[in-house]
Design an enzyme around this catalytic site. Structure first.
Site: not given
Ligand code: FAD
Ligand code: NAD
Length: 467
Positions: A237, A445
């Site tokens: 920049v 699970h």
């Protein structure tokens, strides 16, 4: 007034240090210059950014994924003032929670700017201009940091802004330019990208979140591009200017071309610098590091003046709330005569984008640099039943383990709830677990945590079950 310990600054470093000192029976004071406790993190950092990230994620899902889930909404729209007002309410609840903890622990609060007169005397200048002086046997400096500025890029706080203003925008930008592809740029960029803004990130280096494992940078870049981000990597920049409601940003491309961008807001997020102004460090000769002006400390986090300690963003190391908190406890316990310890290698790093990014321990690049032989195992969320159910299949978990001993050396995750899941990896590594240890532990699970187990199994002997 005379105290055993005085803490200057009430961010996560300072208030935690003060509470731990009080728990250890030390007569403790805390000085804060703002009207609320909690520092950057609670007022203009961690908490408000996460509040807006949560709100914008709800909106994004309502607009993009609800229909697939079988939920239709008519006339969906963003009410930004309400989003910001809810965020302010969350901040208020958190900062008043700290005020409660300070009262509960019988810590004496002072409101004003604390300045050293000598090593045991601190003058406090209150907001109304009045002054008072206290003395203290030990002092903990926890004055934090402020946004870093680019000398050629003046922040006007209206169109060219820092993270603080980005938490209170009056409208959703049409085109938001973000200078810096680090944590702040990507988190706050995510808020507005999810609300419909085009977000262009201009980053000096050749990857985003450059300090994290390269796999995470690449995966995150892919996911954020899908939400509306554009990345100009390896771009330097060179300037920015405001004309009416427009911001123009100029940059040099890697090929040396001059790039011009036009947006309506530009966030400068190129890091933060230590905040020491007003402390009067020069009055007592506390040394600061030449680069970055951070306060120099020894292994006990004691400054060059004995009895004065410094913690958090104002000293070396990661600028993270939980790092500051660990140091707050460490110094309080040191002052009380204990022998505490911090394992800096196991301070996790998290980016609260979606998917979330979380990391602990060594990256692959660091292991290569150290010539440590390692093996890797990874597991993609697209193979996880839980992730398919929630439609969060972006990302993966990667486990790095010592090639000879199987000890886990690094865990890098990008995926749903990675910010919370990384805790399991931190615990495992604190106890020096092997990848096989994790592979042999039952994980409920269906949960996202199964991906960590599978990645550990993959690292052990390529034994993942579900891939
Ligand atoms: P600070 O929180 O900066 O507190 C310092 C306090 O000292 C301030 O309240 C200041 O007013 C006060 N002070 C300064 N000088 C004086 C003086 N002379 N007298 C009296 N008071 C004084 N970190 C994370 O871990 N997770 C995140 O999700 C996260 N998100 C962030 C998002 C944003 C937008 C930003 C900007 C930062 C974020 N951070 C995050 C970083 C985190 O906020 C900092 O690492 C943390 O606040 C550092 O704590 P600290 O106690 O060192 O200092
Ligand atoms: P950062 O260091 O994470 O990222 C800054 C980025 O700006 C880097 O990638 C750097 O290469 C780039 N940069 C620097 N100069 C540039 C230039 N001239 N042009 C283009 N790019 C440039 O800093 P940040 O994002 O500002 O965040 C500051 C601190 O706040 C960080 O240290 C971070 O730890 C903390 N923070 C943490 C969290 C979190 O834990 N989730 C969230 C926000 C902030």
């Amino acid at each position: 007034m005379q105290y055993d310990v005085t803490v200057i600054g009430s961010g996560p470093g300072g208030y935690v240090a003060a509470i731990r000192c009080a728990q250890l029976g030390l007569k403790t004071a805390i000085i804060e210059k703002y009207s609320t406790f909690g520092g950057t993190c609670l007022n203009v950092g961690c908490i408000p950014s996460k509040a807006l990230l949560d709100s914008s994620e709800h909106y994004y899902n309502a607009a993009h994924t609800f229909q697939t889930h079988g939920i239709s909404i008519k006339d969906l729209k963003v009410d930004l003032p309400q989003m910001i007002s809810r965020k302010n309410q969350v901040v208020q609840e958190n900062t008043s929670g700290i005020a409660f903890l300070i009262r509960k622990n019988k810590i004496t609060p002072y409101s004003g700017i604390g300045t050293f007169q000598d090593k045991n005397t601190i003058k406090i200048r209150n907001a109304d201009g009045t002054e008072e002086t206290i003395t203290s046997e030990k002092v903990i400096i926890a004055t934090g940091s402020k946004p870093a500025a680019l000398p050629f890029l003046p922040v006007d706080k209206k169109r060219i802004i820092t993270s603080t203003e980005a938490l209170n925008l009056p409208e959703v930008p049409k085109h938001l330019i973000v200078i810096g592809g680090g944590v702040i740029g990507l988190e706050l960029g995510s808020v507005y990208a999810r609300l419909g803004a085009k977000v262009t990130v201009v980053e000096f280096l050749d990857s985003i979140i450059a300090t994290m494992d390269k796999t995470l940078s690449k995966e995150l870049q892919k996911s954020l591009t899908r939400v509306g981000f554009e990345f100009l990597l390896s771009h330097k920049v060179t300037g920015a200017s405001v004309k009416g409601k427009k911001v123009n940003v100029t940059a040099d491309s890697p090929k040396g071309e001059k790039i011009a961008l036009e947006g309506d807001y530009c966030i400068v997020a190129v890091g933060r610098t230590a905040y020491t102004s007003g402390l009067g460090l020069e009055n007592i000769g506390i040394q600061v590091e030449e680069r970055g002006k951070k306060i120099s400390v020894n292994e006990h986090l004691e400054t060059s003046v004995s009895g004065i300690y410094a913690i958090g963003d104002v000293i070396k190391g990661a600028m993270l709330a939980h790092k500051a908190e660990e140091e707050g406890v460490f110094v309080a316990e040191t002052i009380a005569g204990q022998k505490p310890h911090i394992n800096y290698n196991l301070i996790p790093g998290v980016v609260y984008t979606w998917p979330e990014v979380a990391s602990v321990g060594f990256t692959e690049d660091q292991l290569k640099e150290k010539s440590i032989k390692y093996k890797t195992g990874s597991f993609p969320f697209k193979a996880s039943g839980r992730a398919r159910a929630s439609m969060d299949t972006d990302g993966l978990v990667k486990v790095l383990a010592d090639a000879a001993t199987d000890e886990i050396l690094g865990v890098h995750m990008i995926g749903p709830r990675a910010a919370d899941m990384i805790a399991e990896a931190v615990v495992a590594m604190e106890f020096r677990a092997s990848a096989e240890d994790i592979g042999r532990i039952s994980h409920a699970h269906p949960t996202y945590t199964e991906a960590f187990k599978e990645a550990a199994l993959a690292a052990t002997e390529n034994r993942a079950i579900h891939i």
